[in-house]
Design a protein around this motif. Structure first.
Motif, PDB file in Angstrom:
ATOM      1  N   ASN A  59       0.806  -1.227   0.000  1.00  0.00           N
ATOM      2  CA  ASN A  59       0.000   0.000   0.000  1.00  0.00           C
ATOM      3  C   ASN A  59       0.840   1.278   0.000  1.00  0.00           C
ATOM      4  OD1 ASN A  59      -2.256  -1.631   0.157  1.00  0.00           O
ATOM      5  ND2 ASN A  59      -2.317  -1.540   2.399  1.00  0.00           N
ATOM      6  N   GLN A  60       2.153   1.170  -0.061  1.00  0.00           N
ATOM      7  CA  GLN A  60       3.000   2.356   0.053  1.00  0.00           C
ATOM      8  C   GLN A  60       4.046   2.369  -1.062  1.00  0.00           C
ATOM      9  OE1 GLN A  60       5.223   2.655   3.718  1.00  0.00           O
ATOM     10  NE2 GLN A  60       5.583   4.844   3.443  1.00  0.00           N
ATOM     11  N   LEU A  61       4.249   3.556  -1.632  1.00  0.00           N
ATOM     12  CA  LEU A  61       5.269   3.761  -2.664  1.00  0.00           C
ATOM     13  C   LEU A  61       6.081   4.988  -2.275  1.00  0.00           C
ATOM     14  CD1 LEU A  61       6.229   2.716  -5.472  1.00  0.00           C
ATOM     15  CD2 LEU A  61       4.825   4.530  -6.456  1.00  0.00           C
ATOM     16  N   ASP A 110       5.948  10.335  -0.744  1.00  0.00           N
ATOM     17  CA  ASP A 110       5.406   9.096  -0.194  1.00  0.00           C
ATOM     18  C   ASP A 110       3.941   8.990  -0.598  1.00  0.00           C
ATOM     19  OD1 ASP A 110       5.201   6.747   1.182  1.00  0.00           O
ATOM     20  OD2 ASP A 110       5.201   7.659   3.175  1.00  0.00           O
ATOM     21  N   ARG A 111       3.580   7.859  -1.183  1.00  0.00           N
ATOM     22  CA  ARG A 111       2.185   7.608  -1.591  1.00  0.00           C
ATOM     23  C   ARG A 111       1.662   6.427  -0.785  1.00  0.00           C
ATOM     24  NH1 ARG A 111      -1.262   8.225  -6.279  1.00  0.00           N
ATOM     25  NH2 ARG A 111      -2.640   6.434  -6.457  1.00  0.00           N
ATOM     26  N   LEU A 112       0.564   6.663  -0.096  1.00  0.00           N
ATOM     27  CA  LEU A 112      -0.048   5.644   0.753  1.00  0.00           C
ATOM     28  C   LEU A 112      -1.479   5.416   0.265  1.00  0.00           C
ATOM     29  CD1 LEU A 112       0.426   3.876   3.255  1.00  0.00           C
ATOM     30  CD2 LEU A 112      -0.458   5.758   4.631  1.00  0.00           C
ATOM     31  N   THR A 113      -1.821   4.169  -0.006  1.00  0.00           N
ATOM     32  CA  THR A 113      -3.161   3.819  -0.473  1.00  0.00           C
ATOM     33  C   THR A 113      -3.912   3.120   0.647  1.00  0.00           C
ATOM     34  OG1 THR A 113      -2.305   3.544  -2.715  1.00  0.00           O
ATOM     35  CG2 THR A 113      -4.465   2.611  -2.261  1.00  0.00           C
ATOM     36  N   LEU A 114      -5.073   3.677   0.986  1.00  0.00           N
ATOM     37  CA  LEU A 114      -5.920   3.134   2.052  1.00  0.00           C
ATOM     38  C   LEU A 114      -7.297   2.864   1.452  1.00  0.00           C
ATOM     39  CD1 LEU A 114      -4.914   5.800   4.687  1.00  0.00           C
ATOM     40  CD2 LEU A 114      -4.041   3.470   4.568  1.00  0.00           C
ATOM     41  N   LEU A 117      -8.899   5.475  -1.070  1.00  0.00           N
ATOM     42  CA  LEU A 117      -8.213   6.757  -0.892  1.00  0.00           C
ATOM     43  C   LEU A 117      -6.708   6.580  -1.009  1.00  0.00           C
ATOM     44  CD1 LEU A 117      -8.410   9.792  -0.107  1.00  0.00           C
ATOM     45  CD2 LEU A 117      -8.143   9.041   2.278  1.00  0.00           C
ATOM     46  N   ALA A 118      -6.109   7.417  -1.841  1.00  0.00           N
ATOM     47  CA  ALA A 118      -4.639   7.458  -1.971  1.00  0.00           C
ATOM     48  C   ALA A 118      -4.171   8.856  -1.601  1.00  0.00           C
ATOM     49  CB  ALA A 118      -4.209   7.110  -3.388  1.00  0.00           C
ATOM     50  N   VAL A 119      -3.185   8.934  -0.729  1.00  0.00           N
ATOM     51  CA  VAL A 119      -2.652  10.218  -0.270  1.00  0.00           C
ATOM     52  C   VAL A 119      -1.172  10.287  -0.635  1.00  0.00           C
ATOM     53  CG1 VAL A 119      -2.254  11.695   1.734  1.00  0.00           C
ATOM     54  CG2 VAL A 119      -4.304  10.281   1.633  1.00  0.00           C
ATOM     55  N   GLU A 120      -0.768  11.418  -1.205  1.00  0.00           N
ATOM     56  CA  GLU A 120       0.629  11.643  -1.565  1.00  0.00           C
ATOM     57  C   GLU A 120       1.128  12.883  -0.845  1.00  0.00           C
ATOM     58  OE1 GLU A 120       1.182  12.001  -5.799  1.00  0.00           O
ATOM     59  OE2 GLU A 120      -0.333  10.473  -6.175  1.00  0.00           O
ATOM     60  N   ALA A 121       2.250  12.762  -0.176  1.00  0.00           N
ATOM     61  CA  ALA A 121       2.894  13.906   0.481  1.00  0.00           C
ATOM     62  C   ALA A 121       4.327  13.968  -0.020  1.00  0.00           C
ATOM     63  CB  ALA A 121       2.862  13.755   1.991  1.00  0.00           C
ATOM     64  N   GLY A 122       4.784  15.158  -0.345  1.00  0.00           N
ATOM     65  CA  GLY A 122       6.133  15.290  -0.866  1.00  0.00           C
ATOM     66  C   GLY A 122       6.792  16.579  -0.418  1.00  0.00           C
ATOM     67  N   LEU A 123       8.107  16.582  -0.521  1.00  0.00           N
ATOM     68  CA  LEU A 123       8.902  17.756  -0.187  1.00  0.00           C
ATOM     69  C   LEU A 123      10.069  17.817  -1.145  1.00  0.00           C
ATOM     70  CD1 LEU A 123       9.376  20.144   1.777  1.00  0.00           C
ATOM     71  CD2 LEU A 123      10.787  18.587   3.140  1.00  0.00           C
ATOM     72  N   ALA A 141      -1.372  15.758  -2.003  1.00  0.00           N
ATOM     73  CA  ALA A 141      -2.453  15.415  -2.929  1.00  0.00           C
ATOM     74  C   ALA A 141      -3.216  14.220  -2.378  1.00  0.00           C
ATOM     75  CB  ALA A 141      -1.885  15.092  -4.313  1.00  0.00           C
ATOM     76  N   ALA A 142      -4.487  14.147  -2.751  1.00  0.00           N
ATOM     77  CA  ALA A 142      -5.322  13.010  -2.357  1.00  0.00           C
ATOM     78  C   ALA A 142      -6.215  12.641  -3.540  1.00  0.00           C
ATOM     79  CB  ALA A 142      -6.173  13.363  -1.146  1.00  0.00           C
ATOM     80  N   THR A 143      -6.389  11.332  -3.734  1.00  0.00           N
ATOM     81  CA  THR A 143      -7.241  10.827  -4.804  1.00  0.00           C
ATOM     82  C   THR A 143      -8.240   9.841  -4.207  1.00  0.00           C
ATOM     83  OG1 THR A 143      -5.420  11.014  -6.384  1.00  0.00           O
ATOM     84  CG2 THR A 143      -7.286   9.654  -7.041  1.00  0.00           C
ATOM     85  N   LEU A 144      -9.524  10.084  -4.474  1.00  0.00           N
ATOM     86  CA  LEU A 144     -10.585   9.208  -3.999  1.00  0.00           C
ATOM     87  C   LEU A 144     -11.203   8.522  -5.213  1.00  0.00           C
ATOM     88  CD1 LEU A 144     -12.378   8.162  -1.685  1.00  0.00           C
ATOM     89  CD2 LEU A 144     -13.871  10.144  -2.101  1.00  0.00           C
TER      90      LEU A 144
END
Length: 195
Positions: A59-61, A110-114, A117-123, A141-144
């Protein structure tokens, strides 16, 4: 990678000012002004980029990367005009400017899929030798997934761009980057939000 772009063009023209009436039988009663403009541009960019993608779980990339650029940029021009140039020279008559600099950046995302819902946080971190200013750019970013054909996505992020002739190539304005030492010019910044 290696990028090399050169551009050169010249314009020369003659103008007649017919706003003042003349009683000469031909065009000899009107003054002629000459205008000449020559322009040269050089952008060379040698770059190295490395990316690493890790999948700690199903679930994580996790994406990591870094890049560095060595740039040689130059702009030169010459303007000649025989008439009244009081309103013509917003630019200097001649310019011969070159900037050799580097810029580097590094990022993590970091992309986490739950479930749906997929949430991406970056810096991202960037540094340019032109103005010696660091820039931090966070993004989220978030994708539903609504169904098999529809997804709803929202994103927000801070984006920066360091000054450089390589970015002014297709601009409708010009900034002279000739300067001894560090250039006291901030990075361009933009806050993007999308849905």
């Amino acid at each position: 990678s290696w990028y090399d772009n050169t551009a050169s063009f010249d314009i020369s023209a003659q103008f007649q000012d017919k706003s003042v009436r003349s009683n000469a039988p031909d065009d000899s009663g009107f003054g002629r002004d000459t205008f000449a403009f020559g322009y040269d541009l050089l952008v060379r960019d040698a770059a190295f980029r490395q990316e690493l993608v890790i999948r700690p779980t199903d679930n994580q990339l996790l994406q990591l990367g870094a890049e560095t650029h060595r740039l040689k940029t130059a702009v030169s021009w010459q303007i000649e005009y025989s008439g009244d140039d009081s309103g013509l020279y917003a630019f200097p008559h001649t310019l011969d400017s070159s900037v050799a600099s580097g810029r580097s950046g590094a990022w993590i995302q970091d992309r986490l899929t739950l479930g749906r819902l997929a949430v991406e946080a970056g810096l991202r971190f960037d540094h340019s030798e032109v103005n010696e200013r660091p820039a931090w750019s966070p993004r989220l970013a978030a994708t539903l997934t609504l169904d098999s054909a529809t997804r709803l996505r929202g994103a927000v992020g801070l984006y920066t761009q360091s000054p450089g002739y390589d970015k002014l190539v297709q601009s409708n304005s010009f900034v002279d980057l000739s300067h001894a030492g560090k250039l006291d010019l901030p990075n361009a910044r933009s806050l993007h939000a999308s849905l």
